[in-house]
Design an enzyme around this catalytic site. Structure first.
Site, mmCIF file in Angstrom:
data_model
loop_
_atom_site.group_PDB
_atom_site.id
_atom_site.type_symbol
_atom_site.label_atom_id
_atom_site.label_comp_id
_atom_site.label_asym_id
_atom_site.label_seq_id
_atom_site.Cartn_x
_atom_site.Cartn_y
_atom_site.Cartn_z
ATOM 1 N N ASP A 202 68.507 -13.256 -53.682
ATOM 2 C CA ASP A 202 68.215 -11.860 -54.240
ATOM 3 C C ASP A 202 66.805 -12.054 -54.581
ATOM 4 O O ASP A 202 66.025 -13.094 -54.586
ATOM 5 C CB ASP A 202 69.206 -11.888 -55.551
ATOM 6 C CG ASP A 202 69.539 -10.380 -55.741
ATOM 7 O OD1 ASP A 202 69.018 -9.428 -55.219
ATOM 8 O OD2 ASP A 202 70.542 -9.806 -56.277
ATOM 9 N N GLU B 22 66.072 -8.542 -50.643
ATOM 10 C CA GLU B 22 64.880 -7.979 -51.337
ATOM 11 C C GLU B 22 64.702 -6.474 -51.219
ATOM 12 O O GLU B 22 63.609 -5.998 -51.756
ATOM 13 C CB GLU B 22 63.433 -8.810 -50.886
ATOM 14 C CG GLU B 22 62.899 -8.557 -49.506
ATOM 15 C CD GLU B 22 62.168 -7.156 -49.528
ATOM 16 O OE1 GLU B 22 62.814 -6.201 -48.951
ATOM 17 O OE2 GLU B 22 60.748 -7.205 -49.763
ATOM 18 N N GLU C 52 59.294 -4.823 -49.062
ATOM 19 C CA GLU C 52 58.120 -5.030 -48.456
ATOM 20 C C GLU C 52 58.387 -4.809 -46.989
ATOM 21 O O GLU C 52 57.959 -5.538 -46.185
ATOM 22 C CB GLU C 52 57.362 -6.145 -48.822
ATOM 23 C CG GLU C 52 56.710 -6.049 -50.098
ATOM 24 C CD GLU C 52 55.801 -7.057 -50.570
ATOM 25 O OE1 GLU C 52 54.881 -7.633 -49.699
ATOM 26 O OE2 GLU C 52 55.681 -7.244 -51.677
ATOM 27 N N ARG D 210 68.369 -7.217 -46.339
ATOM 28 C CA ARG D 210 68.679 -5.751 -47.067
ATOM 29 C C ARG D 210 67.270 -4.823 -46.561
ATOM 30 O O ARG D 210 66.309 -5.214 -46.622
ATOM 31 C CB ARG D 210 69.065 -5.895 -48.300
ATOM 32 C CG ARG D 210 70.313 -6.537 -48.718
ATOM 33 C CD ARG D 210 71.512 -5.540 -48.864
ATOM 34 N NE ARG D 210 70.995 -4.467 -49.909
ATOM 35 C CZ ARG D 210 71.221 -4.686 -51.153
ATOM 36 N NH1 ARG D 210 72.203 -5.696 -51.481
ATOM 37 N NH2 ARG D 210 70.998 -3.852 -52.160
ATOM 38 N N ASP E 160 70.962 -1.050 -53.775
ATOM 39 C CA ASP E 160 72.536 -1.297 -53.876
ATOM 40 C C ASP E 160 73.363 0.263 -53.460
ATOM 41 O O ASP E 160 72.972 1.057 -53.876
ATOM 42 C CB ASP E 160 72.727 -1.827 -55.340
ATOM 43 C CG ASP E 160 72.341 -3.164 -55.505
ATOM 44 O OD1 ASP E 160 71.606 -3.763 -54.866
ATOM 45 O OD2 ASP E 160 72.943 -3.673 -56.692
HETATM 46 C C1 GAL Z 1 71.390 -7.012 -56.849
HETATM 47 C C2 GAL Z 1 71.972 -6.873 -55.343
HETATM 48 C C3 GAL Z 1 73.466 -6.908 -55.162
HETATM 49 C C4 GAL Z 1 73.931 -7.980 -56.213
HETATM 50 C C5 GAL Z 1 73.476 -8.120 -57.639
HETATM 51 C C6 GAL Z 1 74.044 -9.066 -58.390
HETATM 52 O O1 GAL Z 1 70.044 -7.269 -56.650
HETATM 53 O O2 GAL Z 1 71.422 -5.894 -54.707
HETATM 54 O O3 GAL Z 1 73.880 -6.910 -54.208
HETATM 55 O O4 GAL Z 1 73.829 -9.219 -55.704
HETATM 56 O O5 GAL Z 1 72.181 -7.914 -57.513
HETATM 57 O O6 GAL Z 1 73.419 -9.165 -59.772
#
Ligand code: GAL
Length: 400
Positions: free
Chosen positions: A166, A199, A203, A217, A221
């Site tokens: 992440d 990320e 970018e 990704r 989300d």
């Molecule tokens: C976000 C990510 C999610 C999950 C979450 C956990 O940045 O996109 O899929 O992993 O963090 O805190």
């Protein structure tokens, strides 16, 4: 005179050869720019389960083991859902005195090696989560920035098979550097570890991530809502040409079974994710999913579009208002097609062979992947009547 002519002809021939070599070289440069991380993993998009969409931080070793059991007993494991991925919140906030990550004693008292052994004994693979910053997004555990080699070795020593990485609490350095470090650390860890980059598409990772990650990704989300699903699908579509075996665009995990969408919407979700070669990571509680959820997730015909060895991402090829056609090539001269009605009333959607890049004179049979029926041979075009927020999915097979 004659020899001068021979010389000119030889020079001309030489020039032509150089030209050909040059053109091939340009092509090679293009391909190598897009060359995938050669860890041999992800030749088809990854399939499995991840804890985040349904459980967020409520993860513990018992539910992870029960999830592995449910993947096996439901039959999902045997049709390809192999990765059991623990997302955020599995570690203590502080590293130990040697700087190692420590599984949270209150929720993972047996430790990760024990869980990996359990998961492997079921024929499954274990995924874990960390972050290219100083904390993970929940801020309940440390990130791996500055600890890449040490953490990759720790994951390898536990028997971890997959890392989701992440992007929270990063120090502002380019993700190109931060993610490349972990990619290298995983390659040097002594174990084959799938590298899933997260990320959020910030970018334009499709343009650089294929060299260091197995998937990246392309969006923020996903939410368990129709608008989120359509928006993620569209954002991801921009990068279709960059995907290839070993390197996939990731519009985020599946919400099927989490309750926020209708059955038709979930069928659209699964069909489009399969067509665009997205990772198929289940995001519901598989221990208590309904038969309907299981039926969607285990449609083998749709899964085989996703797992097709050609590995070409399908894309939106036609749009008339809310009526869309998404399509892409498959192996053996076949074509996958989704007629997708994003509007609120039932409508006919039509696609011509020429829209699909197919010879208008050729006959095809259409296999309907949700009705499980095959049409007679057809020429020229395909039309389907599609309900609101629903889709029809076909594979066109050449018919001689
Ligand atoms: C976000 C990510 C999610 C999950 C979450 C956990 O940045 O996109 O899929 O992993 O963090 O805190």
């Amino acid at each position: 005179m004659a020899s001068r002519l021979t010389l000119s002809l030889a020079l001309l021939l030489f020039g032509v050869i150089i030209g050909i070599v040059d053109a091939r070289f340009v092509k090679d440069v293009h391909t190598s720019r897009r060359s995938a991380l050669e860890n041999g993993l992800g030749r088809t998009p990854q399939m499995g389960w991840n804890s985040w969409n349904h459980f967020q931080c409520n993860v513990n070793e018992q539910m992870i083991k029960e999830t592995a059991d449910a993947l096996v007993s439901s039959g999902l494991a045997s049709i390809g859902y192999k990765y059991v991925n623990i997302d955020d919140c599995w570690a203590e906030l502080n590293r130990d005195s040697q700087g190692n990550l420590v599984p949270k004693a209150s929720t993972f008292p047996s430790g990760m090696k024990n869980i990996a052994d359990y998961i492997h004994s079921k024929g499954l693979l274990l995924g874990i989560y960390s972050d290219a910053g100083s904390y993970t997004c929940s801020k309940t555990m440390p990130g791996s920035l500055g600890h890449e080699d040490q953490d990759a070795k720790t994951f390898a020593s536990w028997g971890v098979d997959y890392l989701k990485y992440d992007n929270c609490y990063n120090t502002g350095a380019s993700p190109k550097e931060r993610y490349a470090k972990m990619s290298k650390a995983l390659l040097n860890s002594g174990r084959s570890i799938f590298f899933s980059m997260c990320e959020w598409g910030q970018e334009d990772p499709a343009t650089w991530a294929p060299e260091i990650g197995n998937s990246w990704r392309t969006t923020g989300d996903i939410k368990d809502k129709w608008e989120s699903l359509t928006s993620n699908a569209d954002q991801n579509d921009r990068w279709a040409t960059y995907a290839r075996p070993g390197a996939w665009n990731d519009p985020d995990m599946l919400e099927i079974g989490n309750g926020g969408m209708t059955t038709d919407e979930y069928i659209s979700h699964f069909s489009i994710w399969a067509l665009v070669k997205a990772p198929l990571l289940i995001g519901c509680d598989v221990r208590s999913m309904s038969n309907e959820t299981l039926a969607i997730l285990s449609n083998k015909e749709v899964i085989s579009v996703n797992q097709d060895p050609l590995g070409r991402q399908g894309r939106k090829i036609k749009k008339e208002g809310d009526l869309e056609v998404w399509a892409g090539p498959l192996s053996r001269g076949r074509t996958a097609v989704v007629l997708w009605n994003r509007g609120s009333s039932q409508s006919a959607i039509n696609v011509a062979w020429s829209d699909l890049g197919l010879d208008p004179a050729k006959a095809f049979r259409a296999r309907d992947l949700w009705a499980h029926s095959t049409s007679h041979s057809m020429r020229g075009q395909l039309t389907g009547v599609v309900g609101p927020h629903a889709c029809k999915m076909y594979v066109l097979m050449p018919f001689n």
